[in-house]
Design an enzyme around this catalytic site. Structure first.
Site, PDB file in Angstrom:
ATOM      1  N   SER A 174       0.876  -1.166   0.000  1.00 57.87           N
ATOM      2  CA  SER A 174       0.000   0.000   0.000  1.00 57.87           C
ATOM      3  C   SER A 174       0.915   1.218   0.000  1.00 57.87           C
ATOM      4  CB  SER A 174      -0.890  -0.027   1.244  1.00 57.87           C
ATOM      5  OG  SER A 174      -1.889   0.961   1.131  1.00 57.87           O
ATOM      6  N   GLU A 175       0.745   2.106  -0.980  1.00 62.51           N
ATOM      7  CA  GLU A 175       1.788   3.109  -1.211  1.00 62.51           C
ATOM      8  C   GLU A 175       1.856   4.189  -0.132  1.00 62.51           C
ATOM      9  OE1 GLU A 175      -0.745   2.512  -3.318  1.00 62.51           O
ATOM     10  OE2 GLU A 175      -1.588   4.358  -4.140  1.00 62.51           O
ATOM     11  N   ASN A 176       0.902   4.191   0.803  1.00 62.29           N
ATOM     12  CA  ASN A 176       1.034   5.111   1.930  1.00 62.29           C
ATOM     13  C   ASN A 176       2.008   4.577   2.985  1.00 62.29           C
ATOM     14  OD1 ASN A 176      -1.115   3.184   2.265  1.00 62.29           O
ATOM     15  ND2 ASN A 176      -1.663   4.216   4.156  1.00 62.29           N
TER      16      ASN A 176
END
Lengths: 218, 232
Positions: A46-48
């Site tokens: 998840s790119e966060n």
């Protein structure tokens, strides 16, 4: 019969391989997580800032400090790791993520993708999409074959502002699986009961059809 | 030098109209709630805010937008905010949208003392217009500048009196990067402990980057998309 969104996700899940690190975009791509074959080890990024994203939490167990890129509450799986946003896009840019699945408004026969902006409408921003498409080794687009007006989303050239150029490798729509090749869209499979003629009529870009096109199996 | 201040008001004492501020957080996760509340109370104007998102109508940076404190917003994604949309369409608000990885890495570059980065994000798209680009190994990269911001406002889970910070889960996001990129970095933490209480091996942001630190209060930690599964 055209595929449901769940079936599109199910078909994309057959592209997964053991040990893959995968980034799933918002919408249909998120559903791919529900069809990871049993026993296969696939790590979701998840790119966060998370590797090893787990399912949604049970009610009452939500953690406001733990969300996915769609801002939904989530959980982690054993072996997960947190990191900052620069490292997150660092691992994407460095090609460490094996597969990226995302939605699109348009894809061109050369693999260009448009999915962030419609002129004249409120622009919300590209988020991480431009970073992802510019760097991912393998990009699969999950989308409907046509837009709500019935117009093809597989075009000779995108008409909307681009998110990235020459990056899409494969498209799974509600009626077909298509590889993006140097020569154009290459028809790989058709949805059960959908004819090659229908796919041709709904594909505005150059469509290559060689031999018998198998039906997808579910 | 004592970095510890009592609260957000004291931390922001010299922040004036027209400055550029980096604000940590992703969505509403890991945002500096106390500092934002103090900015709203202080009602400073003409701010340039650099933050991945712009909050929602009644929380986060949305509270500052409501008071028209923001002149320019630099973000990667600004949905979920009707007041933002209204001001943008009325030309009251300037917006620069940049890719999320570019935003993060421009902070990193500032903290690492590097003037520019090269990234493939946006090459061949409209955001490349007017930007210098260069080809490496047959691929096009855009040159993007390190941010120069007057203040960075970040939120950490724990911090010590030396300014060392530890973040929690995905509330880390942009916080450590922005902490490195402010001329003055202000950290608000859920728990402030004496120097020596945190294991040096587990520090995410070394205190050298942090100028002022305080223990925040009344964290709401609002959830934007509460999503759950049913027990079988």
């Amino acid at each position: 019969m055209a595929l449901t969104k769940e079936q599109i996700a199910q078909r994309i899940a057959t592209e997964l391989k053991d040990g893959f690190y995968v980034n799933l975009g918002i919408g249909i791509p998120t559903l791919v997580a529900n069809y990871i074959p049993k026993g296969m080890n696939v790590i979701l990024q998840s790119e966060n800032g998370l590797l090893g994203m787990g399912p949604f939490p049970f009610a009452g167990e939500e953690d406001p400090d733990l969300i996915n890129a769609g801002k939904q509450t989530i959980t982690t799986i054993p072996g997960s790791a947190f990191f900052d946003s620069a490292m997150s896009f660092g691992m994407i840019r460095a090609g460490k993520v094996d597969l990226t699945v995302l939605g699109a408004m348009e894809v061109s026969e050369t693999g260009d993708i448009a999915n962030w902006k419609i002129p004249g409408k409120m622009v919300k921003g590209m988020g991480g999409a431009m970073d992802l498409v510019a760097s991912a080794k393998n990009i699969i687009v999950a989308m409907m074959h046509t837009n709500p007006k019935g117009e093809s989303k597989l075009l000779p050239a995108c008409t909307l502002p681009l998110t990235g150029v020459k990056c899409v490798k494969k498209i799974v729509t509600d009626i077909a699986v298509i590889d993006v090749t140097n020569n154009g869209f290459y028809l790989v499979e058709r949805a059960p009961g959908i004819t090659v003629e229908e796919i041709k009529s709904k594909t505005a870009g150059k469509l290559i059809v060689e031999g018998d096109i198998p039906e997808m199996k579910f | 030098m004592n970095k510890v201040v009592n609260n957000a008001e004291e931390a922001l004492r010299d922040l004036s109209d027209g400055v550029t501020i980096l604000l940590g957080g992703f969505g509403l996760c890991g945002i500096p709630e106390n500092c934002i509340a103090a900015l709203v109370k202080k009602n400073v104007k003409s701010l340039t805010c650099i933050s991945n998102n712009a909050g929602v109508d009644d929380f986060g940076i949305g509270l500052m937008l409501k008071q028209k404190q923001v002149k320019k917003m630099i973000s990667s994604y600004v949905g979920e905010n009707a007041e933002f949309e209204r001001q943008l369409l009325n030309g009251e608000l300037e917006v620069e949208l940049i890719p999320q990885g570019t935003l993060a890495t421009r902070c990193l570059a500032a903290g690492y003392g590097m003037p520019v980065i090269y990234t493939p994000a946006g090459a061949g798209t409209e955001i490349a217009i007017g930007k210098e680009s260069r080809e490496f190994n047959g691929k096009e990269y855009l040159m993007e500048y390190a941010f120069a911001a007057d203040y960075a406002l970040v939120k950490a889970w724990k911090g010590d009196t030396e300014g060392n910070l530890i973040y929690r889960a995905t509330a880390r996001n942009f916080n450590p990067l922005m902490a490195m990129a402010g001329k003055i970095t202000i950290a608000e933490v859920e728990e402030l402990v004496p120097a020596g209480s945190l294991d040096p091996d587990y520090i995410h942001t070394p205190g050298i980057y942090v100028h002022r630190i305080f223990q925040g209060s009344n964290y709401e930690k609002r959830i934007e998309q509460r999503t759950v599964q049913q027990k079988q």
